[in-house]
Design a protein around this motif. Structure first.
Motif, PDB file in Angstrom:
ATOM      1  N   VAL A   1       7.773  -3.624  -1.105  1.00 26.62           N
ATOM      2  CA  VAL A   1       7.667  -5.077  -1.243  1.00 26.62           C
ATOM      3  C   VAL A   1       6.286  -5.524  -0.795  1.00 26.62           C
ATOM      4  CG1 VAL A   1      10.129  -5.497  -0.959  1.00 26.62           C
ATOM      5  CG2 VAL A   1       8.651  -5.424   1.054  1.00 26.62           C
ATOM      6  N   ALA A   2       5.810  -6.627  -1.347  1.00 26.43           N
ATOM      7  CA  ALA A   2       4.486  -7.144  -1.014  1.00 26.43           C
ATOM      8  C   ALA A   2       4.447  -7.626   0.425  1.00 26.43           C
ATOM      9  CB  ALA A   2       4.114  -8.285  -1.965  1.00 26.43           C
ATOM     10  N   ALA A   3       3.265  -7.535   1.023  1.00 24.55           N
ATOM     11  CA  ALA A   3       3.094  -7.958   2.417  1.00 24.55           C
ATOM     12  C   ALA A   3       2.881  -9.464   2.489  1.00 24.55           C
ATOM     13  CB  ALA A   3       1.923  -7.215   3.041  1.00 24.55           C
ATOM     14  N   ASP A   4       3.848 -10.223   1.973  1.00 25.20           N
ATOM     15  CA  ASP A   4       3.761 -11.678   1.994  1.00 25.20           C
ATOM     16  C   ASP A   4       4.449 -12.229   3.233  1.00 25.20           C
ATOM     17  OD1 ASP A   4       2.433 -11.639  -0.430  1.00 25.20           O
ATOM     18  OD2 ASP A   4       4.270 -11.822  -1.597  1.00 25.20           O
ATOM     19  N   VAL A   5       4.174 -13.492   3.530  1.00 24.52           N
ATOM     20  CA  VAL A   5       4.776 -14.158   4.676  1.00 24.52           C
ATOM     21  C   VAL A   5       5.340 -15.499   4.214  1.00 24.52           C
ATOM     22  CG1 VAL A   5       3.423 -13.077   6.513  1.00 24.52           C
ATOM     23  CG2 VAL A   5       2.474 -15.017   5.275  1.00 24.52           C
TER      24      VAL A   5
ATOM     25  N   ASN B   1      -0.065 -15.166   1.682  1.00 26.51           N
ATOM     26  CA  ASN B   1      -0.692 -13.886   1.999  1.00 26.51           C
ATOM     27  C   ASN B   1      -1.336 -13.958   3.369  1.00 26.51           C
ATOM     28  OD1 ASN B   1      -2.993 -11.817   1.973  1.00 26.51           O
ATOM     29  ND2 ASN B   1      -1.817 -11.251   0.162  1.00 26.51           N
ATOM     30  N   LEU B   2      -1.173 -12.895   4.157  1.00 23.43           N
ATOM     31  CA  LEU B   2      -1.745 -12.876   5.503  1.00 23.43           C
ATOM     32  C   LEU B   2      -3.264 -12.944   5.488  1.00 23.43           C
ATOM     33  CD1 LEU B   2       0.302 -10.296   7.629  1.00 23.43           C
ATOM     34  CD2 LEU B   2       0.019 -12.731   8.065  1.00 23.43           C
ATOM     35  N   GLN B   3      -3.879 -12.378   4.453  1.00 24.00           N
ATOM     36  CA  GLN B   3      -5.340 -12.290   4.440  1.00 24.00           C
ATOM     37  C   GLN B   3      -6.013 -13.544   3.899  1.00 24.00           C
ATOM     38  OE1 GLN B   3      -6.574  -9.762   6.026  1.00 24.00           O
ATOM     39  NE2 GLN B   3      -4.515  -8.889   6.228  1.00 24.00           N
ATOM     40  N   GLY B   4      -5.261 -14.417   3.219  1.00 27.83           N
ATOM     41  CA  GLY B   4      -5.842 -15.642   2.688  1.00 27.83           C
ATOM     42  C   GLY B   4      -6.821 -15.383   1.552  1.00 27.83           C
TER      43      GLY B   4
ATOM     44  N   THR C   1      -2.877 -19.048  10.464  1.00 24.05           N
ATOM     45  CA  THR C   1      -3.965 -19.477   9.588  1.00 24.05           C
ATOM     46  C   THR C   1      -3.476 -19.586   8.149  1.00 24.05           C
ATOM     47  OG1 THR C   1      -5.545 -18.344  11.047  1.00 24.05           O
ATOM     48  CG2 THR C   1      -6.342 -19.005   8.878  1.00 24.05           C
ATOM     49  N   SER C   2      -2.613 -18.657   7.715  1.00 24.82           N
ATOM     50  CA  SER C   2      -2.050 -18.711   6.358  1.00 24.82           C
ATOM     51  C   SER C   2      -1.203 -19.964   6.163  1.00 24.82           C
ATOM     52  CB  SER C   2      -1.197 -17.469   6.087  1.00 24.82           C
ATOM     53  OG  SER C   2      -1.976 -16.293   6.117  1.00 24.82           O
ATOM     54  N   ILE C   3      -0.425 -20.330   7.187  1.00 27.83           N
ATOM     55  CA  ILE C   3       0.384 -21.547   7.104  1.00 27.83           C
ATOM     56  C   ILE C   3      -0.516 -22.775   6.951  1.00 27.83           C
ATOM     57  CG2 ILE C   3       2.014 -23.018   8.346  1.00 27.83           C
ATOM     58  CD1 ILE C   3       3.086 -20.469   9.699  1.00 27.83           C
ATOM     59  N   ALA C   4      -1.585 -22.820   7.758  1.00 29.90           N
ATOM     60  CA  ALA C   4      -2.521 -23.946   7.673  1.00 29.90           C
ATOM     61  C   ALA C   4      -3.176 -23.995   6.289  1.00 29.90           C
ATOM     62  CB  ALA C   4      -3.582 -23.824   8.764  1.00 29.90           C
ATOM     63  N   GLU C   5      -3.517 -22.834   5.737  1.00 30.59           N
ATOM     64  CA  GLU C   5      -4.124 -22.795   4.400  1.00 30.59           C
ATOM     65  C   GLU C   5      -3.165 -23.333   3.347  1.00 30.59           C
ATOM     66  OE1 GLU C   5      -7.199 -19.040   4.356  1.00 30.59           O
ATOM     67  OE2 GLU C   5      -5.049 -18.590   4.438  1.00 30.59           O
ATOM     68  N   TYR C   6      -1.876 -23.020   3.468  1.00 28.77           N
ATOM     69  CA  TYR C   6      -0.892 -23.506   2.502  1.00 28.77           C
ATOM     70  C   TYR C   6      -0.879 -25.036   2.472  1.00 28.77           C
ATOM     71  CZ  TYR C   6       3.612 -24.750   0.459  1.00 28.77           C
ATOM     72  OH  TYR C   6       4.590 -25.321  -0.312  1.00 28.77           O
ATOM     73  N   PHE C   7      -0.811 -25.664   3.646  1.00 29.93           N
ATOM     74  CA  PHE C   7      -0.756 -27.130   3.681  1.00 29.93           C
ATOM     75  C   PHE C   7      -2.080 -27.737   3.234  1.00 29.93           C
ATOM     76  CE2 PHE C   7       2.775 -26.177   6.652  1.00 29.93           C
ATOM     77  CZ  PHE C   7       3.759 -26.936   6.038  1.00 29.93           C
ATOM     78  N   ARG C   8      -3.201 -27.075   3.559  1.00 28.92           N
ATOM     79  CA  ARG C   8      -4.488 -27.583   3.067  1.00 28.92           C
ATOM     80  C   ARG C   8      -4.534 -27.557   1.539  1.00 28.92           C
ATOM     81  NH1 ARG C   8      -9.624 -24.033   4.397  1.00 28.92           N
ATOM     82  NH2 ARG C   8      -8.476 -22.653   2.993  1.00 28.92           N
ATOM     83  N   ASP C   9      -4.006 -26.475   0.948  1.00 34.76           N
ATOM     84  CA  ASP C   9      -4.003 -26.376  -0.512  1.00 34.76           C
ATOM     85  C   ASP C   9      -3.092 -27.413  -1.160  1.00 34.76           C
ATOM     86  OD1 ASP C   9      -5.736 -24.274  -0.237  1.00 34.76           O
ATOM     87  OD2 ASP C   9      -4.227 -22.707  -0.521  1.00 34.76           O
TER      88      ASP C   9
ATOM     89  N   LYS D   1     -14.021  -9.054  12.630  1.00 31.11           N
ATOM     90  CA  LYS D   1     -12.766  -9.773  12.403  1.00 31.11           C
ATOM     91  C   LYS D   1     -12.863 -11.254  12.761  1.00 31.11           C
ATOM     92  CE  LYS D   1      -9.367  -6.707  11.340  1.00 31.11           C
ATOM     93  NZ  LYS D   1      -8.302  -6.899  10.333  1.00 31.11           N
ATOM     94  N   LEU D   2     -13.607 -11.583  13.798  1.00 28.38           N
ATOM     95  CA  LEU D   2     -13.662 -12.972  14.272  1.00 28.38           C
ATOM     96  C   LEU D   2     -14.138 -13.940  13.195  1.00 28.38           C
ATOM     97  CD1 LEU D   2     -14.989 -12.553  17.937  1.00 28.38           C
ATOM     98  CD2 LEU D   2     -12.713 -13.310  17.230  1.00 28.38           C
ATOM     99  N   PRO D   3     -15.306 -13.725  12.577  1.00 29.22           N
ATOM    100  CA  PRO D   3     -15.733 -14.689  11.544  1.00 29.22           C
ATOM    101  C   PRO D   3     -14.822 -14.699  10.326  1.00 29.22           C
ATOM    102  CG  PRO D   3     -17.234 -12.808  11.636  1.00 29.22           C
ATOM    103  CD  PRO D   3     -16.336 -12.690  12.817  1.00 29.22           C
TER     104      PRO D   3
END
Length: 446
Positions: A90-94, A125-128, A238-246, A288-290
Motif C-alpha cells: 500500500v502507498a505510504a499515504d497519511v 503524502n508525507l513528503q509533500g 506539515t502535510s496536514i497544514a499543506e492540505y488546508f493551504r491547498d 533535512k531541516l530546510p
C-alpha cells in the motif's frame, strides 16, 4: 476498498500486504534492523514478523550492498534472527482533511483521543510537493497573533516562517498556547515532537483548551517514541497544514520542537553509520531541516498560506548550538525568550532586542517601524547603562537618550507584558506604540 476501510486495514493488524518475496532479518544493532533478500528502495515500508504476533512496521533508511537497513516505528521486542520481512504494497499515504479538526493523532495518523475512527478524510503524502519559489505569493499582509510584544515589535507576516528560541522553563509552551487561541487563522496545526508525555496532555488540556482544540489538529509523538515516529510526526503535521493551504485556507503551524526533529534524524543517521560532522550532528540533519521548513509559507498567488512557528531549544541557553544556528539561517526571523526576564516575572519573556522579524519592514508603515526601532534602541541603551543607574552614578541630563529611556521604561515594560488569557490585536498593539511615542518618529535615536 473504501478509503476508511483501507486505513482501518493499514492501522490494525490485518496485514495490508501480500507476501510477495519475503526477506529475512539477519541482524539487529541498537535501533537498526538489517535484512537480506529484499528488492526495495530507501523510503519504502516493510513489515517485520514478530514471535507473539502484531508485526512491526519499519522503513528502509539505507543499504549496504544486498543488506537493507530498516528503522522500526514501534518497540522492537519479540524479534528474532531469521524473522520474515515483507515489503508493504500500500502507498505510504497519511490521512488528511477536515475530519481531523479537533482530533489528536500520532505520527502515523492513528487517533490518540479515543473519539472513534476518523471520518471525512482524504489522503496526503508525507513528503509533500515542492513549490516553485517564483510561484509563491509574496508576504505582504501582517498576521495578528494576539501577542502585543510580537504584533508591535516583531510583526509577523502571513506566510512567514519564524523560530521561537528558548531554553527550558521560560514559557514557550504557554506562548504557543496563547497564539493558538488568539491568532487570526482558519486552521491551527500543532506538532508536539519529542515532548514528555505529561507535557502533551497538559498542553492539550490546560494550555490549548477545548476552545482552541475545536479549530486545531494536534499531532503528538512523545519522547519515548522511536526516532522514525518523531520524524514522521513532524512531516505529518506539515502535510496536514499543506492540505488546508491547498484548500485556500490560512493555516497556523506550531511545531514544538524543530530541535527534537533534528535529534531524531541524528539518531537515525548515526544508527546506519553516517559519520558525525558538527558537534555530533551528521550532514543529513542540515539537509533535512530546510526541506521541512520550505514546505511551509505562502502558496501560489490567490491561494492559502502556512504561517509557521518552530520552537528551537537552546540547551543551556546556548544560542550557538548547531541546530539553532542552522535554523536562524533558514527561517524568516527569530523570537528569543529570555531566562532573565522569566526570572523577573516578565511574561511573555520575549527579548525584543535579540529578536527580529525579517519581513516586518515590508508589512508595516514607516512610522510604525521607526517607533519599534526606537523602542528597541531605548531598551538597549538602558541595559548598557543599567549598572550606572543602579548605583546612582548617573546624573540626569548627561545623556538625552538614557533620560528618555528611563522615562519610558515602565511604560515599555507594561506594554510588553501580557496575561495568559489576555489577547491584543494588531490595532491595540500599534496603539500601545503610539502611546509611548505620540509624535511621529524621525529616524533613529542618537
Amino acid at each position: 476498498m473504501s478509503l476508511s476501510e483501507r486505513w482501518a486495514a493499514v492501522l490494525t493488524e490485518s496485514k495490508p500486504y501480500q507476501p510477495r518475496v519475503a526477506g529475512k532479518l539477519v541482524r539487529m544493532v541498537g535501533l537498526t534492523l538489517e535484512a537480506i533478500g529484499l528488492n526495495v528502495r530507501v523510503g519504502d515500508r516493510c513489515m517485520v514478523e514478530r514471535n507473539h504476533g502484531g508485526d512491526i512496521e519499519a522503513e528502509v533508511v539505507g543499504f549496504d550492498g544486498q543488506r537493507i537497513f530498516l528503522m522500526p516505528i514501534e518497540q522492537m521486542d519479540g524479534l528474532r534472527p531469521g524473522a520474515r520481512v515483507w515489503p508493504l504494497t500500500v502507498a505510504a499515504d497519511v490521512p488528511v482533511g477536515h475530519g481531523l479538526l479537533g482530533r489528536i493523532l500520532d505520527g502515523t495518523g492513528r487517533p490518540l483521543d479515543q473519539k472513534g475512527p476518523l471520518q471525512n478524510i482524504d489522503q496526503g503524502n508525507l513528503q509533500g510537493q515542492t513549490i516553485n519559489p517564483l510561484h509563491r505569493a509574496p508576504i505582504r499582509e501582517p498576521l495578528d497573533v494576539g501577542i502585543r510584544a510580537i504584533n508591535a515589535m516583531l510583526t509577523v507576516g502571513r506566510g512567514q516562517r519564524i523560530g521561537l528560541f528558548a531554553g527550558s522553563g521560560v514559557g514557550k509552551s504557554v506562548l504557543l498556547g496563547m497564539m493558538t487561541r488568539f491568532t487570526n487563522a482558519d486552521v491551527v496545526v500543532v506538532g508536539l515532537i519529542g515532548e514528555r508525555g505529561r507535557e502533551v496532555k497538559e498542553f492539550i488540556d490546560e494550555i490549548l483548551g477545548e476552545e482552541g482544540l475545536q479549530r486545531s489538529v494536534v499531532v503528538a509523538s512523545p519522547a519515548d517514541d522511536s526516532p522514525l515516529m518523531r520524524l514522521r510526526a513532524a512531516q505529518y503535521c506539515t502535510s496536514i497544514a499543506e492540505y488546508f493551504r491547498d484548500q485556500g485556507q490560512n493555516v497556523l503551524l506550531l511545531m514544538d520542537s524543530l530541535t527534537r526533529y533534528a535529534q531524531a534524524q541524528r539518531e537515525i543517521a548515526l544508527a546506519v553509520g553516517e559519520p558525525p560532522a558538527t558537534k555530533g550532528y551528521p550532514p543529513s540533519v542540515f539537509n533535512k531541516l530546510p526541506k521541512l521548513v520550505e514546505r511551509t509559507g505562502n502558496g501560489p498567488q490567490g491561494g492559502g498560506s502556512i504561517t509557521a512557528f518552530y520552537t528551537v531549544l537552546s540547551e543551556g541557553d546556548d544560542m550557538q548550538d548547531p541546530v539553532a544556528d542552522a535554523s536562524r539561517a533558514i527561517l524568516d526571523g527569530h523570537i528569543v525568550l529570555s531566562r532573565k526576564l522569566a526570572e523577573e516575572g516578565h511574561y511573555p519573556a520575549i527579548d525584543v532586542e535579540a529578536s527580529v522579524s525579517r519581513v516586518m519592514p515590508q508589512i508595516v508603515s514607516d512610522d510604525w517601524l521607526r517607533k519599534a526601532q526606537l523602542c528597541k534602541q531605548l531598551l538597549s541603551h538602558y541595559r548598557q547603562n543599567q549598572d550606572l543607574v543602579a548605583v546612582g552614578a548617573y546624573q540626569a541630563g548627561t545623556d538625552n537618550v538614557l533620560d528618555l529611556a528611563m522615562d519610558r521604561l515602565p511604560k515599555i515594560k507594561a506594554m510588553l507584558r501580557q496575561g495568559l488569557n489576555e489577547g491584543a490585536d494588531l490595532q491595540a498593539s500599534e496603539a500601545g506604540l503610539n502611546e509611548l511615542f505620540p509624535v511621529p518618529a524621525q529616524g533613529n535615536a542618537k
